[in-house]
Design an enzyme around this catalytic site. Structure first.
Site, PDB file in Angstrom:
ATOM      1  CB  CYS A 164       4.132  -3.878   4.654  1.00 16.69           C
ATOM      2  SG  CYS A 164       5.344  -4.910   4.418  1.00 16.69           S
TER       3      CYS A 164
ATOM      4  CG  HIS B 199       4.285  -1.620   0.573  1.00 18.89           C
ATOM      5  ND1 HIS B 199       4.313  -0.769   1.570  1.00 18.89           N
ATOM      6  CD2 HIS B 199       4.413  -2.763   1.151  1.00 18.89           C
ATOM      7  CE1 HIS B 199       4.949  -1.378   2.571  1.00 18.89           C
ATOM      8  NE2 HIS B 199       5.491  -2.131   2.294  1.00 18.89           N
TER       9      HIS B 199
ATOM     10  CD  GLU C 122       1.502   1.737   0.982  1.00 19.56           C
ATOM     11  OE1 GLU C 122       2.503   1.616   1.672  1.00 19.56           O
ATOM     12  OE2 GLU C 122       1.174   0.843   1.207  1.00 19.56           O
TER      13      GLU C 122
END
Length: 216
Positions: A98, A197, A199
């Site tokens: 990002c 994202h 994660e």
């Protein structure tokens, strides 16, 4: 065999969901995470890779842009610029997430859209943690090699995006509004940036594979 050590930049706040999720991702792929922030700015020589994580807006003075938010952190900007430069000079893999992808572009001489709401016609600017946005991926590209497919759904938490590409970078994924969603280095350096994202999507093997790439 020793686990590879990956530096992870981010906010200096004690609680950071991004840091803990990235740390988990790296553990799952057999790496060890080392947190880097303005409170812990040292960049160990033994790092095998670096992740520039998401967060506050990049200060517009770095790309001659206009201020759209008070949520900037110039001290973090400078530290992460140093991390990006270090990774490139040492020729170790670097993953931008990002804001991280955007900063890699800025460091390379590119620019950003300070606010992308006016660019949306097909997609929504509403934030989503879960994968809802369709992106198309170029082949061949690093991302296509990692994911093994030329389209995927991703989450979306950003209101800024890459505008003009920096030197030696190329766009390798876009959404349905033609907004850049991933970049890589065109000269063969191990540089990858994704606008979403991964994660927060570790329950999806394709997203976890992005972190496995750091072991290359």
């Amino acid at each position: 065999m020793a686990r590879k050590l990956v530096g992870v930049t981010g906010t200096a706040r004690r609680w950071s969901s991004s840091w803990w999720c990235i740390r988990l991702a790296l553990t799952l792929v057999g790496c060890k995470a080392h947190r880097i922030s303005v409170l812990n700015p040292d960049i160990p020589r033994e790092l095998d890779a670096i992740i520039i994580s998401g967060g506050d807006d990049i200060h517009p003075s770095l790309y001659e842009g206009e201020i759209h938010s008070d949520e900037t952190d110039p001290e973090r900007d400078q530290l992460e610029i140093q991390c990006i430069t270090t990774a490139i000079n040492r020729d170790i893999p670097i993953l931008g997430i990002c804001r991280g992808a955007q900063l890699i572009n800025v460091v390379s001489g590119g620019s950003l859209y300070g606010d992308i709401r006016h660019l949306r016609s097909v997609t929504s600017n509403r934030a989503h943690l879960f994968p809802h946005k369709h992106i198309s991926i170029d082949r061949p590209s690093v991302l296509f090699t990692i994911l093994g497919r030329d389209s995927i759904r991703v989450n979306s938490l950003h209101h800024q995006a890459i505008k003009d590409l920096g030197d030696s970078l190329r766009a390798i994924a876009k959404d349905r509004d033609d907004i850049i969603q991933a970049i890589e280095d065109s000269t063969g350096k191990q540089v990858l940036g994704v606008q979403w994202h991964p994660e927060y999507l570790l329950f999806l093997p394709k997203q976890l594979a992005i972190f496995k790439w750091l072991k290359c």
